[in-house]
Design a protein around this motif. Structure first.
Motif, short mmCIF file in Angstrom:
data_model
loop_
_atom_site.label_atom_id
_atom_site.label_comp_id
_atom_site.label_asym_id
_atom_site.label_seq_id
_atom_site.Cartn_x
_atom_site.Cartn_y
_atom_site.Cartn_z
N GLY A 1 13.53 -4.31 58.91
CA GLY A 1 13.84 -5.55 59.61
C GLY A 1 15.24 -5.58 60.18
N LEU A 2 16.04 -4.53 59.90
CA LEU A 2 17.45 -4.52 60.33
C LEU A 2 17.61 -3.99 61.75
CD1 LEU A 2 19.22 -2.99 57.20
CD2 LEU A 2 19.77 -5.20 58.24
N HIS A 3 18.63 -4.51 62.43
CA HIS A 3 19.09 -3.93 63.69
C HIS A 3 20.40 -3.20 63.37
CE1 HIS A 3 20.92 -3.73 67.66
NE2 HIS A 3 19.68 -3.81 68.12
N PRO A 4 20.69 -2.07 64.06
CA PRO A 4 21.91 -1.34 63.72
C PRO A 4 23.17 -2.23 63.74
CG PRO A 4 20.58 -0.04 65.22
CD PRO A 4 19.87 -1.34 65.04
N ASP A 5 23.21 -3.21 64.66
CA ASP A 5 24.39 -4.08 64.72
C ASP A 5 24.52 -4.96 63.48
OD1 ASP A 5 24.72 -3.09 67.18
OD2 ASP A 5 24.01 -4.89 68.26
N GLN A 6 23.44 -5.07 62.71
CA GLN A 6 23.48 -5.98 61.55
C GLN A 6 23.89 -5.26 60.26
OE1 GLN A 6 19.39 -7.13 61.89
NE2 GLN A 6 19.84 -8.97 63.10
N ILE A 7 24.04 -3.91 60.35
CA ILE A 7 24.33 -3.14 59.13
C ILE A 7 25.64 -3.61 58.49
CG2 ILE A 7 24.92 -0.83 58.25
CD1 ILE A 7 22.03 -0.85 58.98
N GLU A 8 26.71 -3.68 59.29
CA GLU A 8 28.03 -4.04 58.72
C GLU A 8 28.01 -5.44 58.12
OE1 GLU A 8 30.67 -2.34 57.95
OE2 GLU A 8 29.78 -0.50 58.73
N PRO A 9 27.57 -6.49 58.90
CA PRO A 9 27.55 -7.82 58.29
C PRO A 9 26.68 -7.91 57.04
CG PRO A 9 26.72 -7.90 60.57
CD PRO A 9 27.25 -6.53 60.33
N VAL A 10 25.54 -7.20 57.04
CA VAL A 10 24.67 -7.25 55.85
C VAL A 10 25.39 -6.57 54.67
CG1 VAL A 10 22.52 -6.34 54.85
CG2 VAL A 10 22.48 -7.47 57.07
N ALA A 11 26.03 -5.42 54.94
CA ALA A 11 26.73 -4.71 53.85
C ALA A 11 27.84 -5.60 53.27
CB ALA A 11 27.31 -3.40 54.37
N HIS A 12 28.60 -6.28 54.14
CA HIS A 12 29.68 -7.15 53.64
C HIS A 12 29.11 -8.30 52.82
CE1 HIS A 12 32.41 -5.00 56.37
NE2 HIS A 12 33.32 -5.40 55.49
N ALA A 13 28.02 -8.90 53.30
CA ALA A 13 27.41 -10.01 52.56
C ALA A 13 26.90 -9.52 51.20
CB ALA A 13 26.26 -10.60 53.38
N LEU A 14 26.29 -8.32 51.19
CA LEU A 14 25.78 -7.79 49.91
C LEU A 14 26.94 -7.55 48.95
CD1 LEU A 14 22.99 -5.29 51.08
CD2 LEU A 14 22.69 -7.47 49.92
N ALA A 15 28.06 -7.05 49.49
CA ALA A 15 29.23 -6.80 48.64
C ALA A 15 29.70 -8.12 48.02
CB ALA A 15 30.35 -6.16 49.46
N ARG A 16 29.74 -9.18 48.85
CA ARG A 16 30.21 -10.48 48.33
C ARG A 16 29.28 -11.01 47.24
NH1 ARG A 16 32.94 -13.37 52.37
NH2 ARG A 16 32.87 -15.23 51.05
N VAL A 17 27.98 -11.05 47.52
CA VAL A 17 27.08 -11.68 46.53
C VAL A 17 26.89 -10.79 45.31
CG1 VAL A 17 25.85 -13.06 48.26
CG2 VAL A 17 24.86 -10.90 47.52
N SER A 18 26.97 -9.46 45.48
CA SER A 18 26.71 -8.61 44.32
C SER A 18 27.90 -8.62 43.37
CB SER A 18 26.36 -7.18 44.73
OG SER A 18 27.49 -6.51 45.16
N SER A 19 29.13 -8.73 43.89
CA SER A 19 30.25 -8.77 42.94
C SER A 19 30.20 -10.07 42.14
CB SER A 19 31.60 -8.58 43.64
OG SER A 19 31.75 -9.61 44.59
N ALA A 20 29.83 -11.18 42.78
CA ALA A 20 29.72 -12.45 42.06
C ALA A 20 28.59 -12.35 41.04
CB ALA A 20 29.45 -13.58 43.04
N ASP A 21 27.48 -11.68 41.43
CA ASP A 21 26.33 -11.53 40.54
C ASP A 21 26.73 -10.73 39.30
OD1 ASP A 21 23.59 -12.28 40.41
OD2 ASP A 21 23.01 -10.19 40.60
N ARG A 22 27.49 -9.62 39.53
CA ARG A 22 27.90 -8.79 38.40
C ARG A 22 28.83 -9.57 37.47
NH1 ARG A 22 28.25 -5.03 42.29
NH2 ARG A 22 30.50 -4.95 42.32
N ARG A 23 29.75 -10.40 38.08
CA ARG A 23 30.66 -11.20 37.25
C ARG A 23 29.86 -12.16 36.38
NH1 ARG A 23 33.95 -11.41 41.71
NH2 ARG A 23 33.31 -13.51 42.25
N SER A 24 28.80 -12.78 37.00
CA SER A 24 28.05 -13.78 36.22
C SER A 24 27.25 -13.11 35.10
CB SER A 24 27.16 -14.63 37.12
OG SER A 24 26.04 -13.91 37.51
N VAL A 25 26.79 -11.84 35.35
CA VAL A 25 26.07 -11.13 34.28
C VAL A 25 27.03 -10.78 33.15
CG1 VAL A 25 24.84 -8.98 33.73
CG2 VAL A 25 24.29 -10.24 35.82
N ALA A 26 28.27 -10.36 33.54
CA ALA A 26 29.26 -9.94 32.54
C ALA A 26 29.75 -11.13 31.72
CB ALA A 26 30.43 -9.25 33.23
N ALA A 27 29.76 -12.34 32.31
CA ALA A 27 30.37 -13.51 31.64
C ALA A 27 29.57 -13.92 30.41
CB ALA A 27 30.41 -14.68 32.62
#
Ligand SMILES: Cc1ncc(COP(=O)(O)O)c(C=O)c1O
Length: 399
Positions: free
Chosen positions: A373-399
């Motif tokens: 479902g991705l377009h090549p132009d969407q790779i960077e924004p998707v990667a940045h969004a995944l980085a943001r939500v996954s670090s918060a997700d990992r923090r909440s699992v660790a807490a």
């Protein structure tokens, strides 16, 4: 008469797709629905399909009923596509046209229920969302075995440990390639181990191969299935032309039963035809006629399919590269090793909701994304969004 019926909740996947369609944000990205998309964001009609349809429109002699088993040329072509042009394998199989792979799964479940109503179906955990409902609709019991990653392939030990509880005559539901939803496939040694387990314990594999050609190639993706067929007496197969021919709405697929030898198949055609006769009588011709034409002259189709496969692999690698550049851990970047359209991200429902609400990126609540479902132009924004939500997700699992 219908007042006692409960009002059922909407299907969650179709609900998410509807939410996507109503999302006014121009940057919204749909990674929910399991269909291929090209660089312009549409699910195209393949050129080879258009050409076959033009020929059919000009040349098809009649719309009279076909046989109960559907289009016989299509069935023969699909048997060869699945099993290879090996006469020994082909002599042991019966293949019947079905209403997509969904129809094949239900038909095979009904067959199993007639032959052994006590059978339990062992399905992967996590599983394709419709596996359990399809099996349970045939009144079969469903249990699960773990489908976990270890070094980019399935943890075969976990699979074997869980299947140790299966009883003689039980069904092991496997994905032939491109596991939905995880994208994690069995290595060939894993198929060998599953074959040994089935032989020793009297288990019957049902191989759902809905994405043949999207993993490593048409023949490569059928290698595990063919290995099972060579080592076991009985194998069931459901196959689909939805994805690899793009015939989604034509509802075109097959159910195949492989037995020890031709005499052991005697009861199969009649039983399968009796089951479908009392349901929809016979399958629709159009999709099967198109697919039969593609299978009769396969090179142009193989070439177009290969283009789709390469596009998905390219997008997958580009997303994995972008995630690596952002320093994400291996569990996030590991999607590089997955096969087919899907990957299951190690993200919980909160992270997936945040992805949707804050970044307008739609995946399923269980963490599945459709890379196609991705377009090549969407790779960077998707990667940045995944980085943001996954670090918060990992923090909440660790807490
Ligand atoms: C694993 C799996 N099996 C079967 C199907 C059903 O395919 P069809 O559209 O041919 O019914 C799908 C569709 O998404 C699938 O992902």
């Amino acid at each position: 008469m219908f007042s006692n019926l409960p009002i059922l909740p909407a299907d969650p996947l179709w609900g998410l797709s509807a939410a996507f369609r109503h999302d006014p944000r121009p940057s919204r990205i749909d990674l929910v629905v399991g269909v291929y998309r090209d660089a312009t964001g549409i699910t195209p009609v393949l050129d080879v399909v258009k050409a076959a349809e033009r020929r059919l429109a000009m040349e098809a002699p009649s719309k009279a009923y076909r046989s109960l088993a559907g289009n016989v040329d299509f069935n023969d072509g699909m048997a060869k596509l699945l099993l290879g042009a090996d006469p020994a394998r082909l002599a042991r199989q019966f293949t019947m046209q079905t209403i997509g792979a969904s129809g094949a799964l239900r038909l095979l479940a009904d067959l199993v229920a007639r032959a052994n109503p006590e059978a339990t179906v062992w399905s992967t955990d996590p599983a394709y969302v419709n596996h359990r409902p399809l099996m349970e609709a045939a009144r079969l019991r469903v249990n699960h075995y773990r489908w976990r990653e270890r070094g980019g392939v399935v943890d075969v030990e976990a699979v074997l440990d869980d299947l140790a509880a299966a009883r003689r005559g039980d069904i092991v539901l496997l994905h032939g390639c491109c596991h939905n939803p995880t994208g994690i496939d069995l290595p060939l040694e894993g198929w060998t181990a599953v074959a040994e387990l089935c032989a020793n314990r009297g288990l019957v594999p049902l191989v759902d191969i809905a994405y043949q050609g999207f993993g490593d190639g048409l023949d490569e993706d059928a290698a595990g299935l063919r290995l099972l067929v060579d080592r076991l007496e009985t194998v069931l197969v459901s196959a689909s032309c939805s994805k690899n021919m793009g015939l989604y709405c034509e509802r075109t697929g097959t159910a195949t039963v492989i037995a020890a030898d031709a005499p052991a198949l005697r009861a199969i055609p009649g039983t399968l035809e009796r089951i479908t006769r009392s349901n929809y009588s016979m399958p629709a011709e159009h999709g099967a006629a198109i697919a039969a034409a593609l299978l009769a002259d396969p090179e142009p189709w193989r070439c177009e399919l290969e283009g789709m496969r390469r596009r998905v692999v390219g997008l997958r690698n580009a997303l994995a590269d972008a995630l690596e550049r952002l320093g994400l851990p291996e569990e996030m970047c590991g999607l590089r090793h997955h096969k087919g359209m899907f990957s299951l991200l190690p993200l919980g429902p909160d992270a997936m909701t945040r992805l949707r609400e804050e970044f307008a990126i739609y995946g399923t609540q269980t963490g599945r994304i459709n890379i196609a479902g991705l377009h090549p132009d969407q790779i960077e924004p998707v990667a940045h969004a995944l980085a943001r939500v996954s670090s918060a997700d990992r923090r909440s699992v660790a807490a």
